[in-house]
Scaffold this motif. Structure first.
Motif, PDB file in Angstrom:
ATOM      1  N   TYR A   1      -2.637  -1.919  -3.489  1.00  0.00           N
ATOM      2  CA  TYR A   1      -2.266  -3.311  -3.225  1.00  0.00           C
ATOM      3  C   TYR A   1      -2.120  -3.542  -1.717  1.00  0.00           C
ATOM      4  O   TYR A   1      -2.484  -4.603  -1.206  1.00  0.00           O
TER       5      TYR A   1
ATOM      6  N   ARG B   1      -5.486  -4.035  -0.217  1.00  0.00           N
ATOM      7  CA  ARG B   1      -5.969  -5.396  -0.420  1.00  0.00           C
ATOM      8  C   ARG B   1      -5.295  -6.345   0.567  1.00  0.00           C
ATOM      9  O   ARG B   1      -5.956  -7.184   1.178  1.00  0.00           O
TER      10      ARG B   1
ATOM     11  N   ARG C   1      -0.428 -14.216   0.072  1.00  0.00           N
ATOM     12  CA  ARG C   1      -0.271 -12.905   0.715  1.00  0.00           C
ATOM     13  C   ARG C   1       1.128 -12.778   1.306  1.00  0.00           C
ATOM     14  O   ARG C   1       1.757 -11.717   1.226  1.00  0.00           O
TER      15      ARG C   1
ATOM     16  N   SER D   1      -4.114 -12.705  -6.527  1.00  0.00           N
ATOM     17  CA  SER D   1      -5.415 -12.512  -7.191  1.00  0.00           C
ATOM     18  C   SER D   1      -6.063 -13.859  -7.515  1.00  0.00           C
ATOM     19  O   SER D   1      -7.263 -14.050  -7.320  1.00  0.00           O
TER      20      SER D   1
ATOM     21  N   LEU E   1     -13.330  -5.689  -0.765  1.00  0.00           N
ATOM     22  CA  LEU E   1     -12.343  -6.342  -1.621  1.00  0.00           C
ATOM     23  C   LEU E   1     -12.637  -6.070  -3.097  1.00  0.00           C
ATOM     24  O   LEU E   1     -11.733  -5.776  -3.874  1.00  0.00           O
TER      25      LEU E   1
ATOM     26  N   THR F   1     -11.644  -2.598  -3.821  1.00  0.00           N
ATOM     27  CA  THR F   1     -10.184  -2.507  -3.879  1.00  0.00           C
ATOM     28  C   THR F   1      -9.658  -3.042  -5.203  1.00  0.00           C
ATOM     29  O   THR F   1      -8.742  -2.464  -5.797  1.00  0.00           O
ATOM     30  N   GLU F   2     -10.230  -4.124  -5.687  1.00  0.00           N
ATOM     31  CA  GLU F   2      -9.806  -4.666  -6.985  1.00  0.00           C
ATOM     32  C   GLU F   2     -10.065  -3.648  -8.095  1.00  0.00           C
ATOM     33  O   GLU F   2      -9.250  -3.499  -9.005  1.00  0.00           O
TER      34      GLU F   2
END
Length: 196
Positions: A48, A51, A80, A108, A137, A140-141
């Protein structure tokens, strides 16, 4: 009479030793499983954070696009910031966990809206910087999904062992609390609607 008393004393000593051994083994197993949960949670936080670290670069790249929707960009930045405000030490309790998951879900959602809006800007999608950031990204997800799954597996192993008898008595006595699970966000079973 002495023989019967001696036999009772031996049985009592054996029973105390067995109880002590059970307590010792259960405690050590609970500690091991609890540490596995903490390790899995640290990995969840790690991905996390990755991200969150990518988002400023993504925002700056998107800001360069002329006439880009500022409200979508603002939503990402605010989401964020909310994620950064959710802090606690160690593995969160159920209430902290829900707060953490809610903040991450909002981020998200904002990122998803941003990527949908970006589809309207072919010149932005064509830039190498944006393509690289989008690929990072997406990766990362995927990492987040994997680490959430691993956390749930570690929490399940811990919770299952904790709920067994006599461990449940030992866990309650020694303060080993149940661990929460990551769950799908409400409405996740419905596919998102993408409109241009």
């Amino acid at each position: 009479m002495k023989r019967g008393l001696l036999g009772c004393l031996v049985l009592l000593v054996v029973a105390v030793l067995l109880a002590g051994l059970t307590l010792w083994q259960s405690y050590n197993r609970l500690v091991k499983l609890d540490e596995a949960v903490k390790s899995a949670w640290a990995q969840v936080e790690n991905v996390y954070q990755r991200r969150a670290d990518l988002i400023p670069n993504l925002v700056e790249t998107v800001k360069g696009a002329r006439d880009f929707e500022r409200e979508t960009l603002t939503a990402v930045v605010e989401a964020r910031a909310k994620v950064g405000q959710v802090t606690f030490s160690g593995v969160p309790n159920a209430q902290q966990f829900a707060q953490f998951q809610k903040a991450q879900d909002e981020l998200s959602s904002a990122l998803s809206r941003l990527l949908v809006v970006v589809e309207r800007y072919p010149e932005l999608r064509a830039t190498e910087a944006f393509r690289d950031l989008q690929a990072q990204l997406e990766g990362t997800e995927n990492r987040i999904a994997v680490e959430r799954k691993r956390f749930n597996e570690a929490a399940q192993a811990y919770n299952t062992y904790r709920r067994r008898f006599p461990q449940v008595l030992i866990a309650n006595l020694l303060g080993f609390a149940e661990r929460p699970y990551f769950q799908a966000t409400p409405g996740a079973e419905r596919p998102p609607q993408v409109r241009f």
